[in-house]
Design a protein around this motif. Structure first.
Motif, PDB file in Angstrom:
ATOM      1  N   ASN A  16      -6.755  -3.003   7.900  1.00 43.61           N
ATOM      2  CA  ASN A  16      -5.830  -3.915   7.218  1.00 43.61           C
ATOM      3  C   ASN A  16      -6.068  -3.917   5.713  1.00 43.61           C
ATOM      4  N   ALA A  17      -7.334  -3.859   5.307  1.00 40.58           N
ATOM      5  CA  ALA A  17      -7.652  -3.825   3.873  1.00 40.58           C
ATOM      6  C   ALA A  17      -7.098  -2.545   3.236  1.00 40.58           C
ATOM      7  N   ASP A  20      -3.397  -2.997   2.908  1.00 39.97           N
ATOM      8  CA  ASP A  20      -3.127  -3.909   1.792  1.00 39.97           C
ATOM      9  C   ASP A  20      -3.213  -3.165   0.458  1.00 39.97           C
ATOM     10  N   GLU A  23      -0.198  -1.057  -0.031  1.00 41.93           N
ATOM     11  CA  GLU A  23       0.934  -1.903  -0.431  1.00 41.93           C
ATOM     12  C   GLU A  23       0.835  -2.257  -1.913  1.00 41.93           C
ATOM     13  N   ALA A  24      -0.355  -2.649  -2.334  1.00 46.33           N
ATOM     14  CA  ALA A  24      -0.554  -3.040  -3.731  1.00 46.33           C
ATOM     15  C   ALA A  24      -0.265  -1.870  -4.678  1.00 46.33           C
ATOM     16  N   GLY A  30       5.918  -3.836   1.168  1.00 47.41           N
ATOM     17  CA  GLY A  30       5.285  -5.035   1.716  1.00 47.41           C
ATOM     18  C   GLY A  30       6.024  -5.568   2.930  1.00 47.41           C
TER      19      GLY A  30
END
Length: 586
Positions: A16-17, A20, A23-24, A30
């Motif tokens: 998940n990290a 993320d 996405e960033a 997102g």
């Protein structure tokens, strides 16, 4: 305690990290749904230790090629200290290999968490009502009820362990024709008791159509002691309701005692008679009529040759065809009494008020009513939003055998083998574990000889023996001056790490079994765990250096004893979910 400290959950967090971060960076849009992403062992162990389908799941909604997304994820995941390699397989699966240190850390986590290793918060505190057993209160529990009782009870324990609140409910069918038959049967035994007491005339054989079991003799004696001969010659209208209530109460005492032999205790016993007396079915009908889901109509004539006595009768019908059923269903009979379905939908409506999800455990002989009651629950709970999740698990009958031959029926019960007789003969743990060694929808044979057999072909014995073997090893080691310790786990080799890798799957098995409402998955896992442990043990028969106790190497011995201790912990945790005691000697 949640299992968020365990390896599979930790890697789900790492994944998940990484997502993320993508996405960033703008690589991924997102808000993509990640619920279908898995982190699990690859089907082929040669491919690595962990596998994820993240790139396959997210590539299409992200507008990316699976392998391109997989490469971006691999670049992130390969930087983790615990990952020794990250590879892309096939169209976009990602396979990871972990360091020995990662697995040894998980072995220490098992020791640190103990009985909580595998416990999860995935249920989020949501309340699940599980209705199971719900046998007609007309006699003792028999083996036809046993499998559903065990499946329901193990499921309740599993869901609590996975973070749910659970209501264990028994629905008492005390408003139908069968309890009227019970009352009449009790009246015969009542007259029989009076005759024995006074030396009067024998009442003769139990009339056809009544319950012949000897379990009603004490009920008749209690009624005779309480009422004397007041109702011996009285018309049925004077005693039927009273005797029904007294007999049902006596049967429930017996049923609770029988279930207690299996370690089963319900939170709630709901009475169908009380449900009807309180007007709940009437309320449900009025509510459904207001929603346009009950109307007065005439059922279609039976298919095939129409019976001569069939007449079209207008009845209140539930519009179950609007919810996938093949015809609308009557909620009342022509005489104005409730159909079983009519009372049942009111009962489900009632229990949905105090639960976030419902699970019913039924015998497979009720398969024909699944569609209609699911339709009713969907209609009643989903009128103003999402319907209450509702599952029905069907459980097949168990065939009782002794050395391959069908078992004769019980005199005490009249026409079946009682649960008490079976538990008394083979024990609670054998019965409970055996009932979970096959999927509930599969046919099952219960052979009295085989379920107590001390062999690897008997899964009950094989799993129990693994835990007993652990404790036997620890006792022997203690006698020789050795103790388990985690200081030198790096001395463990690849074969020992394979045991750790299997043990580490327990938390994810718990979550998957809870989500699928399938407690038998725990029994299957325990079988695999026991087989792996026995397999490693047997290496020491031919290779002295593989034995748990190595007098020449105290550090390795303490590490292996530490490993054995944690394997025992996993087995105990799993057996506890099944309601089975983990014996330490056999």
């Amino acid at each position: 305690m949640s299992n968020n400290q365990t390896l599979y959950a930790a890697f789900a967090g790492h994944l998940n990290a990484a997502l993320d971060a993508l996405e960033a960076a703008g690589t991924l849009p997102g808000g993509l749904k990640r619920s279908a992403i898995t982190v699990e062992p690859p089907r082929d162990a040669s491919h690595g230790d962990l596998s994820t389908n993240a790139a396959m799941v997210l590539s299409k909604p992200a507008g990316l090629k699976p392998r391109d997304l997989a490469e971006a994820l691999v670049a992130k995941l390969s930087k983790l200290d615990s990952v020794t390699s990250a590879e892309i397989a096939g169209p976009g699966f990602i396979n990871l290999r972990l360091s020995a240190a990662a697995w040894l850390a998980e072995l220490r986590a098992i020791a640190a968490l103990g009985a909580d290793y595998g416990r999860s918060a995935v249920g989020g505190g949501t309340t699940v009502n599980i209705e199971y057993v719900s046998a007609n209160p007309t006699g003792p529990m028999h083996m036809g009820h046993c499998r559903g009782a065990v499946v329901g009870d193990a499921l309740a324990t599993l869901l609590e362990y996975a973070g749910h609140k659970v209501i264990k409910e028994y629905y008492v069918n005390d408003a139908g024709a069968q309890v009227q038959v019970l009352a009449r049967s009790a009246h015969v035994r009542y007259r029989e008791a009076l005759a024995k007491k006074s030396g009067g005339e024998d009442v003769g054989a139990i009339p056809e159509g009544l319950y012949p079991g000897e379990y009603l003799i004490p009920v008749g004696e209690q009624l005779a002691a309480e009422f004397g001969d007041k109702y011996a010659a009285a018309p049925e209208s004077e005693w039927l309701t009273l005797f029904r209530e007294k007999a049902v109460a006596a049967m429930l005492v017996m049923i609770k005692q029988d279930l207690g032999l299996l370690g089963i205790h319900h939170d709630l016993f709901s009475s169908e008679a009380e449900l009807q007396a309180s007007g709940k079915p009437d309320e449900a009908e009025a509510w459904l009529r207001a929603k346009g889901l009950v109307y007065d109509g005439v059922l279609e004539a039976p298919k095939g040759k129409t019976p001569e006595d069939w007449e079209p009768v207008e009845l209140p019908l539930f519009k179950s065809t609007a919810f996938g059923d093949d015809q609308d269903r009557p909620i009342k009979k022509s005489d104005g009494t409730w159909t079983y379905f009519g009372a049942d939908l009111a009962y489900h409506f009632q229990k949905a008020q105090s639960a976030d999800a419902l699970v019913d455990i039924w015998g497979a002989d009720h398969a024909g009513t699944v569609k209609r009651i699911k339709a009713a629950v969907a209609a009643m709970t989903g009128a103003d939003g999402e319907p209450t999740p509702f599952e029905i698990k069907l459980v097949q009958m168990v065939q009782l055998l002794r050395d391959g031959e069908p078992v004769k029926m019980s005199k005490r019960s009249g026409n079946f083998v009682t649960l008490a007789e079976v538990v008394t003969e083979v024990g609670k743990d054998v019965v409970r574990f055996t009932m979970l060694t096959r999927k509930p929808e599969a046919q099952m044979d219960f052979d009295f000889a085989k379920v107590v057999e001390a062999s690897k072909d008997n899964p009950v014995f094989y799993v129990q023996y693994a835990n007993a073997r652990v404790h036997s090893t620890l006792r022997k080691a203690a006698a020789e001056g050795f103790a388990p310790g985690g200081a030198h786990l790096e001395t463990l080799g690849e074969e020992e790490l394979e045991l750790v890798k299997l043990a580490a799957q327990f938390p994810r098995i718990v979550e998957a079994a809870a989500a699928a409402r399938e407690p038998h998955r725990i029994a299957f896992f325990l079988g695999d765990m026991a087989a792996a442990f026995h397999g490693y043990w047997n290496l020491g028969n031919d290779r002295v250096e593989k034995r748990f106790i190595n007098a020449e190497d105290g550090n390795l011995t303490s590490a292996r004893l530490f490993l054995a201790t944690q394997i025992g912990q996993i087995i105990r945790n799993g057996l506890a979910l099944l309601g089975v005691e983990a014996v330490e000697e056999m």
